[in-house]
Design a protein around this motif. Structure first.
Motif: not given
Length: 123
Positions: A100-102, A54-58
């Protein structure tokens, strides 16, 4: 057929670096949350790192925080794990996995798994 193929594992001395690659075929990785999970002999699998779709958060396990970096290259349909300052306890088979989770959340469960690549840290 959906496939994830890891590469880049090797024998490396303590303090060395490796970059693992996870190449996807049969689906587009940028729509999936991707994780790296490792398993040492005789031990259960443990989550290492994750990058959200979703936003590239790691996210990182405490044991690798500050040493490992996860990233993705959508054009190459590939995810990477840069591993620096490697320690003997990092020795394991490393798997990439897709879900598939965001967001990463607290789960290390994934829908698709690769076959793994061996990382050995020893002098």
């Amino acid at each position: 057929q959906v496939q994830l193929v890891e590469s880049g594992g090797a024998l490396v001395q303590p303090g060395g670096s490796l970059r693992l690659s996870c190449a996807a075929s049969g689906f587009t990785l940028d729509y999936y949350t991707i994780g790296w999970v490792r398993q040492a002999p005789g031990k259960e699998r443990e989550g290492v790192s994750c990058i959200s779709s979703s936003n590239g958060v790691t996210a990182y396990a405490d044991s690798v925080k500050g040493r490992f970096t996860i990233s993705r290259d959508n054009a190459k349909n590939t995810v990477y794990l840069q591993m620096n300052s490697l320690k003997p306890e990092d020795t394991a088979v490393y798997y990439c996995a897709a879900d598939l989770r965001g967001t990463c959340g607290s789960s290390w469960k994934y829908l698709y798994w690769g076959q793994g690549t061996q990382v050995t840290v020893s002098s």
